[in-house]
Design a protein around this motif. Structure first.
Motif, mmCIF file in Angstrom:
data_model
loop_
_atom_site.group_PDB
_atom_site.id
_atom_site.type_symbol
_atom_site.label_atom_id
_atom_site.label_comp_id
_atom_site.label_asym_id
_atom_site.label_seq_id
_atom_site.Cartn_x
_atom_site.Cartn_y
_atom_site.Cartn_z
ATOM 1 N N GLN A 1 80.663 32.493 55.662
ATOM 2 C CA GLN A 1 80.120 31.653 54.757
ATOM 3 C C GLN A 1 80.128 32.329 53.404
ATOM 4 O O GLN A 1 79.511 33.409 53.288
ATOM 5 N N LEU A 2 80.651 31.698 52.352
ATOM 6 C CA LEU A 2 80.440 32.338 50.934
ATOM 7 C C LEU A 2 79.298 32.072 50.421
ATOM 8 O O LEU A 2 78.612 31.151 50.465
ATOM 9 N N GLN A 3 78.812 33.322 49.420
ATOM 10 C CA GLN A 3 77.561 33.122 48.765
ATOM 11 C C GLN A 3 77.595 32.321 47.800
ATOM 12 O O GLN A 3 78.802 32.159 47.234
ATOM 13 N N LYS A 4 76.587 31.598 47.257
ATOM 14 C CA LYS A 4 76.466 30.695 46.262
ATOM 15 C C LYS A 4 76.547 31.313 44.722
ATOM 16 O O LYS A 4 76.133 32.482 44.727
ATOM 17 N N ALA A 5 77.440 30.716 43.967
ATOM 18 C CA ALA A 5 77.826 31.415 42.514
ATOM 19 C C ALA A 5 77.930 30.281 41.568
ATOM 20 O O ALA A 5 78.783 29.115 42.103
ATOM 21 N N ARG A 6 77.912 30.704 40.473
ATOM 22 C CA ARG A 6 78.149 29.544 39.395
ATOM 23 C C ARG A 6 78.793 30.390 38.501
ATOM 24 O O ARG A 6 78.131 31.416 37.481
ATOM 25 N N PRO A 7 80.061 30.148 37.675
ATOM 26 C CA PRO A 7 80.913 29.085 38.296
ATOM 27 C C PRO A 7 81.470 29.591 39.918
ATOM 28 O O PRO A 7 81.233 30.804 40.147
ATOM 29 N N LYS A 8 81.806 28.633 40.357
ATOM 30 C CA LYS A 8 82.217 28.734 42.080
ATOM 31 C C LYS A 8 82.919 30.181 42.304
ATOM 32 O O LYS A 8 82.801 30.751 43.283
ATOM 33 N N PHE A 9 83.874 30.594 41.427
ATOM 34 C CA PHE A 9 84.854 31.453 41.592
ATOM 35 C C PHE A 9 84.232 32.874 41.653
ATOM 36 O O PHE A 9 84.782 33.813 42.419
ATOM 37 N N LEU A 10 83.260 32.958 41.301
ATOM 38 C CA LEU A 10 82.299 34.143 41.193
ATOM 39 C C LEU A 10 81.849 34.837 42.528
ATOM 40 O O LEU A 10 81.337 35.814 42.728
ATOM 41 N N ARG B 1 89.971 24.089 42.634
ATOM 42 C CA ARG B 1 89.985 22.653 42.030
ATOM 43 C C ARG B 1 90.033 22.858 40.365
ATOM 44 O O ARG B 1 91.147 22.357 39.816
ATOM 45 N N PRO B 2 89.297 23.731 39.766
ATOM 46 C CA PRO B 2 89.391 23.605 38.383
ATOM 47 C C PRO B 2 90.774 24.181 37.759
ATOM 48 O O PRO B 2 91.239 23.604 36.870
ATOM 49 N N PHE B 3 91.427 25.190 38.352
ATOM 50 C CA PHE B 3 92.504 25.857 38.122
ATOM 51 C C PHE B 3 93.576 24.742 38.433
ATOM 52 O O PHE B 3 94.644 24.755 37.557
#
Length: 228
Positions: free
Chosen positions: A90-99, A32-34
């Motif tokens: 399931q993707l693991q949590k990360a900030r920012p999300k793309f990490l 979404r940010p991109f």
């Protein structure tokens, strides 16, 4: 056949590389940010065609979202994970999300707790949105726009791979998205020709159509006349 193909894609045609790729591709929060940045750049620095595409696409996606919500409630088809055990990534949590794309995803199988977490299966919001985008890009930018169909197809496949939709959901939504895109774009073109022709004739003279960039090439009446 629908269930057989689903089980092949969801449980047999899998790999660690595909797990991360499909889960990442299907997660709209990552991109979404991109996409917002690309849209803003197109509006600020693009020509008429780029601005028209962004505005028409945003309106079309908003309308399509309402249609998708209505059809989901009307059809009320169960998702695969609401009916049986499916393989889930399931993707693991990360900030920012793309990490999260740099972390190993978690693989698990659905259980009873997953049967009430998601809404109905048809139509797929991911597929209809990307199909509309692909159709618009193809019509606005014929030479390069059609390339987005590879992205749309991959997103559709990812929804099956991740156990979110049946193959028939994806195929049916594909045709639904194309129909919605053509109908809405035809409506936008009609409004442009009727309203802008009267309200802003100077703009209409330069851009008599949303789809064609008439400034990029000379019109027949502007071509130099041959002297006999």
């Amino acid at each position: 056949m629908d269930q057989s193909l689903f089980h092949l894609i969801n449980q047999q045609w899998t790999s660690l590389a595909l797990d991360l790729f499909m889960a990442g591709l299907s997660d709209s929060q990552i991109w979404r940010p991109f996409l917002v940045a690309i849209g803003i750049c197109a509006v600020l620095f693009g020509g008429f065609k780029a601005r028209a595409l962004v505005i028409c696409l945003l309106i079309a996606l908003a309308i399509a979202g309402l249609v998708t919500t209505g059809l989901k409630s009307a059809v009320a088809r169960h998702r695969p994970k609401q009916m049986q055990t499916v393989r889930m990534v399931q993707l693991q949590k990360a900030r920012p999300k793309f990490l999260t794309l740099f972390k190993k995803p978690v693989i698990r199988f659905s259980d009873s707790s997953d049967r009430t977490r998601s809404g109905p299966s048809f139509p797929s919001g991911h597929v209809v949105n990307n199909t509309i985008a692909a159709t618009f890009l193809t019509l606005f930018y014929r030479r390069r726009g059609w390339l987005y169909w590879f992205v749309a197809a991959a997103v559709g496949y990812s929804r099956i791979y991740l156990g979110a939709h049946w193959p028939s959901d994806v195929v049916s939504t594909l045709f639904l998205g194309i129909g919605e895109a053509l109908l809405l774009l035809g409506f936008f073109e009609l409004i442009w020709r009727m309203a802008v022709h009267k309200l802003a004739p100077a703009i209409y003279e330069r851009h008599p159509s949303l789809l064609a960039d008439f400034n990029s090439r000379a019109r027949p009446q502007d071509a130099p006349q041959r002297v006999a």
